[in-house]
Write a protein that holds these residues in place. Structure first.
Motif, PDB file in Angstrom:
ATOM      1  N   ALA A 250      41.243  42.304  48.190  1.00  0.00           N
ATOM      2  CA  ALA A 250      39.907  42.830  47.908  1.00  0.00           C
ATOM      3  C   ALA A 250      39.985  44.141  47.133  1.00  0.00           C
ATOM      4  O   ALA A 250      39.176  44.391  46.229  1.00  0.00           O
ATOM      5  N   MET A 251      40.953  44.985  47.463  1.00  0.00           N
ATOM      6  CA  MET A 251      41.108  46.259  46.779  1.00  0.00           C
ATOM      7  C   MET A 251      41.539  46.060  45.323  1.00  0.00           C
ATOM      8  O   MET A 251      41.008  46.711  44.411  1.00  0.00           O
ATOM      9  N   PHE A 252      42.493  45.172  45.095  1.00  0.00           N
ATOM     10  CA  PHE A 252      42.946  44.919  43.723  1.00  0.00           C
ATOM     11  C   PHE A 252      41.809  44.323  42.887  1.00  0.00           C
ATOM     12  O   PHE A 252      41.590  44.722  41.738  1.00  0.00           O
ATOM     13  N   ALA A 253      41.102  43.352  43.463  1.00  0.00           N
ATOM     14  CA  ALA A 253      40.009  42.720  42.728  1.00  0.00           C
ATOM     15  C   ALA A 253      38.887  43.714  42.431  1.00  0.00           C
ATOM     16  O   ALA A 253      38.290  43.695  41.350  1.00  0.00           O
ATOM     17  N   TYR A 254      38.600  44.593  43.397  1.00  0.00           N
ATOM     18  CA  TYR A 254      37.592  45.632  43.167  1.00  0.00           C
ATOM     19  C   TYR A 254      38.009  46.524  42.007  1.00  0.00           C
ATOM     20  O   TYR A 254      37.211  46.811  41.099  1.00  0.00           O
ATOM     21  N   ALA A 255      39.257  46.976  42.017  1.00  0.00           N
ATOM     22  CA  ALA A 255      39.735  47.864  40.953  1.00  0.00           C
ATOM     23  C   ALA A 255      39.646  47.185  39.598  1.00  0.00           C
ATOM     24  O   ALA A 255      39.281  47.810  38.595  1.00  0.00           O
ATOM     25  N   MET A 256      39.973  45.900  39.550  1.00  0.00           N
ATOM     26  CA  MET A 256      39.888  45.166  38.290  1.00  0.00           C
ATOM     27  C   MET A 256      38.445  44.972  37.855  1.00  0.00           C
ATOM     28  O   MET A 256      38.118  45.102  36.661  1.00  0.00           O
ATOM     29  N   VAL A 274      39.836  38.116  38.953  1.00  0.00           N
ATOM     30  CA  VAL A 274      38.911  38.668  39.940  1.00  0.00           C
ATOM     31  C   VAL A 274      38.100  37.563  40.602  1.00  0.00           C
ATOM     32  O   VAL A 274      37.935  37.543  41.832  1.00  0.00           O
ATOM     33  N   ASP A 275      37.589  36.640  39.801  1.00  0.00           N
ATOM     34  CA  ASP A 275      36.755  35.576  40.353  1.00  0.00           C
ATOM     35  C   ASP A 275      37.544  34.678  41.305  1.00  0.00           C
ATOM     36  O   ASP A 275      37.017  34.223  42.335  1.00  0.00           O
ATOM     37  N   LYS A 276      38.812  34.435  40.980  1.00  0.00           N
ATOM     38  CA  LYS A 276      39.667  33.633  41.860  1.00  0.00           C
ATOM     39  C   LYS A 276      39.886  34.349  43.190  1.00  0.00           C
ATOM     40  O   LYS A 276      39.845  33.732  44.262  1.00  0.00           O
ATOM     41  N   ALA A 277      40.112  35.656  43.114  1.00  0.00           N
ATOM     42  CA  ALA A 277      40.285  36.445  44.334  1.00  0.00           C
ATOM     43  C   ALA A 277      39.011  36.468  45.161  1.00  0.00           C
ATOM     44  O   ALA A 277      39.046  36.321  46.394  1.00  0.00           O
ATOM     45  N   TRP A 278      37.870  36.660  44.512  1.00  0.00           N
ATOM     46  CA  TRP A 278      36.591  36.727  45.217  1.00  0.00           C
ATOM     47  C   TRP A 278      36.288  35.410  45.927  1.00  0.00           C
ATOM     48  O   TRP A 278      35.859  35.389  47.087  1.00  0.00           O
ATOM     49  N   SER A 279      36.551  34.297  45.244  1.00  0.00           N
ATOM     50  CA  SER A 279      36.344  32.995  45.867  1.00  0.00           C
ATOM     51  C   SER A 279      37.255  32.820  47.078  1.00  0.00           C
ATOM     52  O   SER A 279      36.818  32.332  48.133  1.00  0.00           O
ATOM     53  N   ALA A 280      38.510  33.247  46.952  1.00  0.00           N
ATOM     54  CA  ALA A 280      39.451  33.136  48.057  1.00  0.00           C
ATOM     55  C   ALA A 280      39.024  34.006  49.234  1.00  0.00           C
ATOM     56  O   ALA A 280      39.117  33.593  50.397  1.00  0.00           O
ATOM     57  N   LEU A 281      38.541  35.206  48.946  1.00  0.00           N
ATOM     58  CA  LEU A 281      38.116  36.113  50.009  1.00  0.00           C
ATOM     59  C   LEU A 281      36.903  35.552  50.754  1.00  0.00           C
ATOM     60  O   LEU A 281      36.857  35.604  51.995  1.00  0.00           O
TER      61      LEU A 281
END
Length: 334
Positions: A250-256, A274-281
């Motif tokens: 979440a922190m890495f995706a937020y920074a990106m 980012v979108d891949k991370a957000w979907s996973a989260l």
């Protein structure tokens, strides 16, 4: 008729309701409010403001109104980054409401942090832990947002530049500490989020802006190499045997996401990440909106097994907080 909530807003609101349902505060032993709840409160307040949910905003303010009580035991008298960062809550409430009592409280935290600077001009709370890039940077840049006083932006900029010079490794990432030569996920997450949080408000004309931005971009580029197929990053970023961890993701995706919206990062390259991370989260939320796969609090160690064997918590504010930061940032463009 109320506007239907998007899937992102439903997820974020659920995490906020999870926060508000807790009948106790997350505490740092006897020292007062834990920094992780302060960080979660920051994200929750931003979501409520961005979604124009006045009822939710007022409920959040009511939870933290106790900080105005001079007798409260939620505010530590000890000078330490983990206790000072609590000032981000009243400053965010001020930014949302213009309430002067919260501004005064928040500035007390920020001013106390630099009341007696070291010979090098940095706060005496400097300890060269990578977490500090967020803890100190977020407080000082919040004070700048609230006042437009360049002194606060300069505090944040000089602090971040000193940490980058001392701690960033040639590959762009950060060891957990001088005695812990491992790229711990959440530690690097605090760095990524702290750089993005501060850079997004430092004036472009600041003499250190370009150098801090360079360190940030080097880190973001390095992280592209380590996202897993599921969309998450790992407990040890570069260790393929390490388990996937939600708070650093979440922190890495937020920074990106901050970098994409500020046009520091190439949207074509970074938005799918980012979108891949957000979907996973979002997929890691249980029915009660507890985020899964959150590493417990972790000190520094010389043993790789120490990091690989750390237990996980569900719903820990270390993960709930950056989930909300990311949600708020993504909803700014919906």
């Amino acid at each position: 008729m109320a506007t239907p909530q998007s899937a992102d807003e439903l997820a974020a609101t659920g995490v906020i309701e999870n926060l508000l349902s807790r009948d106790t505060y997350m505490r740092y032993g006897e020292q007062g409010l834990h920094y992780a709840e302060a960080c979660a409160a920051l994200g929750a307040l931003r979501v409520a403001e961005i979604t124009e949910n006045e009822v939710l905003l007022n409920r959040l303010i009511a939870r933290y109104e106790v900080l105005l009580d001079p007798e409260t035991d939620l505010i530590s008298k000890q000078a330490h980054v983990d206790f000072s960062v609590i000032g981000i809550i009243p400053l965010q409430i001020y930014l949302s409401t213009s309430r002067e009592d919260f501004l005064e409280l928040g500035l007390r935290f920020a001013d106390k942090q630099w009341a007696h600077p070291r010979e090098d001009g940095l706060t005496t709370e400097t300890r060269w832990w990578i977490d500090d890039i967020y803890m100190v940077g977020a407080l000082q840049i919040q004070a700048f947002r609230a006042t437009a006083d360049p002194v606060y932006a300069d505090h944040a900029a000089r602090f971040l530049k000193a940490y980058l010079d001392k701690l960033q490794q040639p590959n762009g990432l950060f060891y957990h500490g001088p005695e812990a030569p491992f790229f711990w996920g959440r530690g690097n997450g605090w760095v990524a989020a702290g750089l993005a949080e501060t850079l997004s408000s430092i004036p472009l004309s600041h003499p250190l802006f370009a150098e801090i931005q360079r360190g940030y971009i080097e880190m973001m580029s390095a992280l592209l190499n380590y996202q897993t197929e599921t969309g998450l990053w790992r407990q040890l970023v570069d260790n393929e045997g390490a388990w996937e961890e939600a708070s650093c993701t979440a922190m890495f995706a937020y920074a990106m996401e901050v970098g994409i919206q500020q046009a520091w990062l190439d949207k074509v390259t970074y938005q799918p990440v980012v979108d891949k991370a957000w979907s996973a989260l979002k997929g890691q939320l249980d029915p009660n909106f507890n985020l899964q796969k959150i590493c417990v609090g972790t000190g520094q160690s010389e043993s790789v097994d120490y990091y690989l064997n750390r237990p996980t918590h569900s719903g820990d504010f270390h993960g709930q907080a950056p989930f909300l930061w990311l949600a708020a940032k993504k909803m700014m463009i919906e």
